[in-house]
Design an enzyme around this catalytic site. Structure first.
Site, mmCIF file in Angstrom:
data_model
loop_
_atom_site.group_PDB
_atom_site.id
_atom_site.type_symbol
_atom_site.label_atom_id
_atom_site.label_comp_id
_atom_site.label_asym_id
_atom_site.label_seq_id
_atom_site.Cartn_x
_atom_site.Cartn_y
_atom_site.Cartn_z
ATOM 1 N N LYS A 85 0.832 -1.218 0.000
ATOM 2 C CA LYS A 85 0.000 0.000 0.000
ATOM 3 C C LYS A 85 0.860 1.259 0.000
ATOM 4 O O LYS A 85 0.768 2.104 0.891
ATOM 5 C CB LYS A 85 -0.963 -0.024 1.190
ATOM 6 C CG LYS A 85 -1.884 -1.232 1.187
ATOM 7 C CD LYS A 85 -2.865 -1.227 2.341
ATOM 8 C CE LYS A 85 -3.914 -2.316 2.253
ATOM 9 N NZ LYS A 85 -3.440 -3.691 2.380
ATOM 10 N N ILE A 208 -13.347 -11.601 1.803
ATOM 11 C CA ILE A 208 -14.249 -12.753 1.691
ATOM 12 C C ILE A 208 -14.045 -13.657 2.916
ATOM 13 O O ILE A 208 -12.917 -13.939 3.297
ATOM 14 C CB ILE A 208 -13.911 -13.587 0.417
ATOM 15 C CG1 ILE A 208 -13.831 -12.716 -0.839
ATOM 16 C CG2 ILE A 208 -14.866 -14.762 0.241
ATOM 17 C CD1 ILE A 208 -15.082 -12.030 -1.248
ATOM 18 N N ALA A 210 -13.562 -14.272 6.386
ATOM 19 C CA ALA A 210 -13.284 -13.763 7.740
ATOM 20 C C ALA A 210 -13.854 -12.364 7.984
ATOM 21 O O ALA A 210 -14.289 -12.038 9.083
ATOM 22 C CB ALA A 210 -11.777 -13.779 7.988
ATOM 23 N N GLY A 212 -16.474 -11.184 6.405
ATOM 24 C CA GLY A 212 -17.924 -11.222 6.180
ATOM 25 C C GLY A 212 -18.359 -11.115 4.723
ATOM 26 O O GLY A 212 -19.551 -11.196 4.425
#
Ligand code: XMP
Length: 255
Positions: A85, A208, A210, A212
């Site tokens: 990042k 996706i 863990a 939700g």
């Protein structure tokens, strides 16, 4: 071959759109490096790429530690992404990107909040020179994402009022990014961003399982690749979890 093509090829050859987030993994035997290598070897038939971040970079270091994981990924035929990042001034951003590319990473993630001139331009220049990829954050997967990526702002280029993530999607297109990250926890945002990017810039969706997010919703909204960590790495049998997720995602892709 460009990073975008390399990902496409890997996805088709392996019938998988899963990018494994190889974060800290349970390491009772032999320490973190061997546990990470074991995890990669056991799930590699079910994934199309691997992504690492500071979970491994900080404890293992780049040389000796993370470089072993890069070598292993490449020997298994998998592209490898550094989820760093990048988020600083251009002078520093270039050095960060070059260090990761020189270590063997095929792509890095970067934050478009820092802009182009003296921001991410040097990262794209380094990537083009070395034939590597840059994936931009467009809308993150976590709960507070709307506080930054979801704000409505004035676009300095056009003076129009727009959501920040739409401006970032437009930048991903204009800068010819190799990918755009949109949280799998926000399928409606994936859909909106996909309308801007169409097939020009592939969408990568983390969050996706863990966090939700639903695999089915992310893919049917336009995500091309799904980034999955804990739903595989913390499963009792990671290879079985990866196989099941691969089946589910691939079925959706070819529907
Ligand atoms: P889990 O265990 O939640 O791991 O499946 C998700 C992985 O993806 C990373 N992550 C993101 N990376 N933009 C990114 O570039 C995001 O919005 C984002 N959300 C999660 C996270 O670091 C972990 O490796």
């Amino acid at each position: 071959m460009s990073f975008k093509r390399m990902m496409e090829k890997s996805m088709r050859e392996r019938n998988s759109s899963i990018v494994l987030a190889l974060d800290s993994v349970p390491s009772e035997r032999g320490g973190l490096l061997s546990a990470s290598l074991r995890m990669l070897r056991s799930v590699h038939p079910y994934i199309c790429a691997v992504k690492i971040n500071n979970h491994l970079l900080l404890p293992l270091g780049l040389h000796g530690g993370v470089e072993r994981i890069i070598e292993e990924a490449h020997s298994l035929g998998l592209p490898i992404i550094m989820d760093c990042k990048i988020n600083d001034i251009g002078y520093t951003n270039r050095v960060i990107a070059e260090n990761f590319f020189n270590a063997g990473f095929d792509a890095v993630t970067a934050n478009p909040f820092v802009g182009w001139e003296d921001g991410l331009k040097p990262v794209f220049e380094a990537a083009r020179k070395m034939n590597r990829g840059v994936i931009l954050l467009v809308y993150m997967s976590h709960k507070a994402s709307r506080e930054g990526y979801g704000q409505t702002v004035y676009d300095v280029e056009t003076n129009e009022r727009k959501p920040q993530y739409i401006i970032f999607a437009e930048k991903a297109l204009a800068w010819k990014a190799d990918g755009a990250v949109v949280g799998g926890t926000y399928p409606e945002k994936i859909r909106e961003v996909h309308e801007v990017l169409k097939e020009n810039v592939p969408i990568y969706s983390p969050g996706i399982g863990a966090q939700g997010g639903s695999l089915r919703a992310a893919i049917s909204s336009g995500a091309k690749y799904v980034i999955i960590g804990r739903a595989i790495t913390l499963a009792e049998k990671p290879e079985l979890a990866a196989e099941r997720l691969r089946e589910e995602s691939w079925k959706r892709m070819i529907d």
